[in-house]
Design a protein around this motif. Structure first.
Motif, PDB file in Angstrom:
ATOM      1  N   PHE A  36       0.334  -1.439  -0.304  1.00 30.27           N
ATOM      2  CA  PHE A  36      -0.269  -0.013  -0.157  1.00 30.27           C
ATOM      3  C   PHE A  36       0.752   1.278   0.063  1.00 30.27           C
ATOM      4  CE2 PHE A  36       0.730   1.949   4.356  1.00 30.27           C
ATOM      5  CZ  PHE A  36       1.168   0.679   4.374  1.00 30.27           C
ATOM      6  N   GLY A  37       0.044   2.674  -0.351  1.00 32.92           N
ATOM      7  CA  GLY A  37       0.750   3.590  -0.307  1.00 32.92           C
ATOM      8  C   GLY A  37       2.388   4.018  -1.162  1.00 32.92           C
ATOM      9  N   ARG A  38       1.989   2.881  -2.159  1.00 34.18           N
ATOM     10  CA  ARG A  38       3.268   2.889  -2.940  1.00 34.18           C
ATOM     11  C   ARG A  38       4.181   2.110  -2.584  1.00 34.18           C
ATOM     12  NH1 ARG A  38       1.129   8.390  -5.529  1.00 34.18           N
ATOM     13  NH2 ARG A  38      -0.693   8.277  -5.414  1.00 34.18           N
ATOM     14  N   ARG A  39       4.853   1.947  -1.118  1.00 30.86           N
ATOM     15  CA  ARG A  39       5.964   1.849  -0.755  1.00 30.86           C
ATOM     16  C   ARG A  39       5.682   0.470  -0.173  1.00 30.86           C
ATOM     17  NH1 ARG A  39       9.039   6.797   1.397  1.00 30.86           N
ATOM     18  NH2 ARG A  39      10.143   5.000   2.373  1.00 30.86           N
ATOM     19  N   TYR A  40       4.924   0.709   0.586  1.00 31.18           N
ATOM     20  CA  TYR A  40       4.918   0.198   1.869  1.00 31.18           C
ATOM     21  C   TYR A  40       4.421  -1.933   1.387  1.00 31.18           C
ATOM     22  CZ  TYR A  40       5.963   4.226   3.663  1.00 31.18           C
ATOM     23  OH  TYR A  40       6.760   5.850   4.701  1.00 31.18           O
ATOM     24  N   HIS A  41       4.504  -2.708   3.075  1.00 29.18           N
ATOM     25  CA  HIS A  41       4.152  -4.073   2.973  1.00 29.18           C
ATOM     26  C   HIS A  41       3.648  -3.988   4.041  1.00 29.18           C
ATOM     27  CE1 HIS A  41       6.192  -5.548  -0.728  1.00 29.18           C
ATOM     28  NE2 HIS A  41       6.978  -3.843  -0.659  1.00 29.18           N
ATOM     29  N   ARG A  42       1.999  -4.500   4.556  1.00 29.49           N
ATOM     30  CA  ARG A  42       1.882  -4.666   5.801  1.00 29.49           C
ATOM     31  C   ARG A  42       1.452  -5.982   5.535  1.00 29.49           C
ATOM     32  NH1 ARG A  42      -2.880  -2.351   9.056  1.00 29.49           N
ATOM     33  NH2 ARG A  42      -2.849  -0.007   7.584  1.00 29.49           N
ATOM     34  N   LEU A  43       2.408  -6.900   6.871  1.00 31.47           N
ATOM     35  CA  LEU A  43       1.837  -8.392   7.284  1.00 31.47           C
ATOM     36  C   LEU A  43       0.894  -8.551   8.183  1.00 31.47           C
ATOM     37  CD1 LEU A  43       5.535  -9.573   7.137  1.00 31.47           C
ATOM     38  CD2 LEU A  43       3.662  -9.761   5.069  1.00 31.47           C
ATOM     39  N   LEU A  44      -0.217  -9.326   7.683  1.00 27.70           N
ATOM     40  CA  LEU A  44      -0.697  -9.566   9.515  1.00 27.70           C
ATOM     41  C   LEU A  44      -0.285 -11.034   9.278  1.00 27.70           C
ATOM     42  CD1 LEU A  44      -3.537  -9.323  10.561  1.00 27.70           C
ATOM     43  CD2 LEU A  44      -4.800 -10.724   8.208  1.00 27.70           C
ATOM     44  N   LEU A  45      -0.040 -10.944  10.943  1.00 23.53           N
ATOM     45  CA  LEU A  45       0.841 -13.183  10.972  1.00 23.53           C
ATOM     46  C   LEU A  45       0.123 -13.121  12.367  1.00 23.53           C
ATOM     47  CD1 LEU A  45       4.017 -11.602  11.177  1.00 23.53           C
ATOM     48  CD2 LEU A  45       3.605 -12.634   9.017  1.00 23.53           C
ATOM     49  N   LEU A  46       0.185 -14.713  12.402  1.00 25.09           N
ATOM     50  CA  LEU A  46      -0.812 -15.043  13.481  1.00 25.09           C
ATOM     51  C   LEU A  46       0.059 -15.891  15.108  1.00 25.09           C
ATOM     52  CD1 LEU A  46      -3.085 -17.075  14.368  1.00 25.09           C
ATOM     53  CD2 LEU A  46      -2.612 -18.769  13.546  1.00 25.09           C
ATOM     54  N   ALA A  47       0.526 -14.701  15.289  1.00 22.14           N
ATOM     55  CA  ALA A  47       1.634 -15.090  16.457  1.00 22.14           C
ATOM     56  C   ALA A  47       1.136 -14.785  17.769  1.00 22.14           C
ATOM     57  CB  ALA A  47       2.388 -14.073  15.305  1.00 22.14           C
ATOM     58  N   PRO A  48      -0.435 -15.797  18.013  1.00 22.02           N
ATOM     59  CA  PRO A  48      -0.728 -15.390  19.634  1.00 22.02           C
ATOM     60  C   PRO A  48      -0.055 -15.025  20.776  1.00 22.02           C
ATOM     61  CG  PRO A  48      -1.378 -17.845  18.278  1.00 22.02           C
ATOM     62  CD  PRO A  48      -0.205 -16.976  17.392  1.00 22.02           C
ATOM     63  N   SER A  49       1.143 -15.879  21.008  1.00 16.70           N
ATOM     64  CA  SER A  49       1.824 -15.487  22.352  1.00 16.70           C
ATOM     65  C   SER A  49       2.422 -14.270  21.729  1.00 16.70           C
ATOM     66  CB  SER A  49       3.274 -16.983  22.220  1.00 16.70           C
ATOM     67  OG  SER A  49       4.175 -16.337  22.037  1.00 16.70           O
ATOM     68  N   ILE A  50       2.336 -14.169  21.035  1.00 14.47           N
ATOM     69  CA  ILE A  50       3.322 -12.435  21.075  1.00 14.47           C
ATOM     70  C   ILE A  50       2.280 -11.033  20.842  1.00 14.47           C
ATOM     71  CG2 ILE A  50       5.028 -10.391  19.776  1.00 14.47           C
ATOM     72  CD1 ILE A  50       6.469 -13.511  19.154  1.00 14.47           C
ATOM     73  N   ALA A  51       1.233 -11.625  20.129  1.00 17.25           N
ATOM     74  CA  ALA A  51      -0.203 -10.923  20.018  1.00 17.25           C
ATOM     75  C   ALA A  51      -1.010 -10.196  21.253  1.00 17.25           C
ATOM     76  CB  ALA A  51      -0.543 -11.232  18.888  1.00 17.25           C
ATOM     77  N   ARG A  52      -0.753 -11.549  22.458  1.00 17.25           N
ATOM     78  CA  ARG A  52      -1.763 -11.589  23.126  1.00 17.25           C
ATOM     79  C   ARG A  52      -1.039 -10.391  24.673  1.00 17.25           C
ATOM     80  NH1 ARG A  52      -4.200 -17.241  22.500  1.00 17.25           N
ATOM     81  NH2 ARG A  52      -5.172 -16.376  20.802  1.00 17.25           N
TER      82      ARG A  52
END
Ligand SMILES: Cc1cc2nc3c(=O)[nH]c(=O)nc-3n(C[C@H](O)[C@H](O)[C@H](O)COP(=O)(O)OP(=O)(O)OC[C@H]3O[C@@H](n4cnc5c(N)ncnc54)[C@H](O)[C@@H]3O)c2cc1C
Ligand code: FES
Length: 283
Positions: A36-52
């Motif tokens: 997006f924004g012509r230069r950025y990457h966005r990753l959605l990651l499944l990482a429960p122990s860190i996300a919580r």
């Protein structure tokens, strides 16, 4: 205290109110990869122990998959841009600047990425704070956005000044809108991001009453402005710094912030004492 930055002395804050979550090594899965924004990457990651467990302003070390020119030995630090604890997911946003981020840009949906985290000492909203001012420029927006998540949960009001080179490349407009943040968007292409203009905008916005705390990341000139406003308004300010990091865990001492006054003394470690430090008023 260090005097190395153009925005003035940095301070390692006093003891933390709660112990930091222990970092873990998580084999995460890429659930989505958006450009997006012509230069950025966005990753959605499944990482429960860190996300919580991750706190606002903490980061992860990402082990980068092999790129077209071979293996990338050291992991790369990335701010945790969003946390979705109920889903066990988190979001990273990055820009391609070299081999590691170029290889990461090739991460495919379904691929595993090894993460170490959550790491570092993040932003802390003072208990009595009712209004938070976030200032982020470029990729620096990623570090401050989780503060808006905490503020929304805690019933606090947040204003975010989001800055970038162009309107199209301002990060976090959708996140801030979703979190009910009062957005001030500025960019270089129309001159609105010039530091004098930002100074005026913030003084107008907070003419009646200053915010309770200022948090900034992404540009030294904005950190300098945050320092000045913090002193003038007599409110605390915190800045998130970047440094080259080999381990992210306090072992290699490669990320020490230099202390200009004492060449023989190691400065605070950005990965362990920071990345977030106090600046501005001592309150
Ligand atoms: C706590 C922390 C959080 C970060 N969060 C993000 C984030 O959310 N999104 C994002 O895109 N980037 C973030 N970064 C920066 C990111 O880690 C670097 O851009 C990345 O490591 C570069 O790796 P590379 O192999 O692509 O580039 P390299 O080949 O290692 O470097 C390419 C160029 O960038 C410079 N560079 C590399 N790392 C840094 C750095 N840390 N500081 C200043 N210059 C550097 C190098 O000197 C070189 O000129 C963060 C850094 C830190 C310390
Ligand atoms: S990156 Fe190794 S000590 Fe900070």
């Amino acid at each position: 205290m260090t005097e190395d930055r153009s925005f003035g002395p940095l301070r390692v804050r006093g003891p933390e109110s709660e112990p930091r979550p222990e970092p873990t090594w998580d084999e995460s899965t890429v659930l989505a990869h958006e450009f997006f924004g012509r230069r950025y990457h966005r990753l959605l990651l499944l990482a429960p122990s860190i996300a919580r467990r991750a706190r606002a302003g903490q980061f992860v070390m990402v082990s980068v998959p092999p790129g077209s020119d071979g293996a990338v030995l050291l992991p790369r630090p990335m701010a945790i841009h969003r946390r979705h604890p109920a889903e066990g997911t988190l979001e990273l946003v990055f820009d391609i600047v070299g081999r590691g981020t170029l290889a990461l840009a090739g991460a495919a949906v379904g691929q595993s990425l090894l993460l170490t985290g959550p790491l570092g000492r993040g932003f802390e909203i003072p208990a009595a704070a009712m209004e938070v001012l976030l200032i982020g420029r470029g990729i620096g927006v990623c570090a401050v956005m989780p503060v808006a998540e905490d503020a929304a949960t805690g019933g606090r009001r947040t204003t975010a000044l989001l800055s970038a080179r162009t309107r199209a490349s301002i990060i976090g407009l959708d996140d801030a809108a979703e979190l009910g943040v009062d957005i001030i968007a500025v960019s270089d292409d129309d001159g609105s991001s010039a530091v004098g203009a930002v100074d005026r905008l913030l003084r107008e916005r907070f003419a009646a009453r200053p915010p309770s705390v200022i948090m900034v990341c992404g540009a030294d000139r904005l950190a300098r402005l945050a320092t000045e406003l913090s002193v003038e308004w007599d409110v605390p300010a915190q800045v998130s710094l970047e440094a080259h990091m080999a381990c992210g865990l306090g072992y290699c001492h490669g990320c020490a912030a230099p202390i200009s006054a004492r060449a023989d003394e190691e400065g605070p470690l950005v990965c362990l004492d920071g990345p977030v430090f106090a600046i501005g008023a001592v309150v």
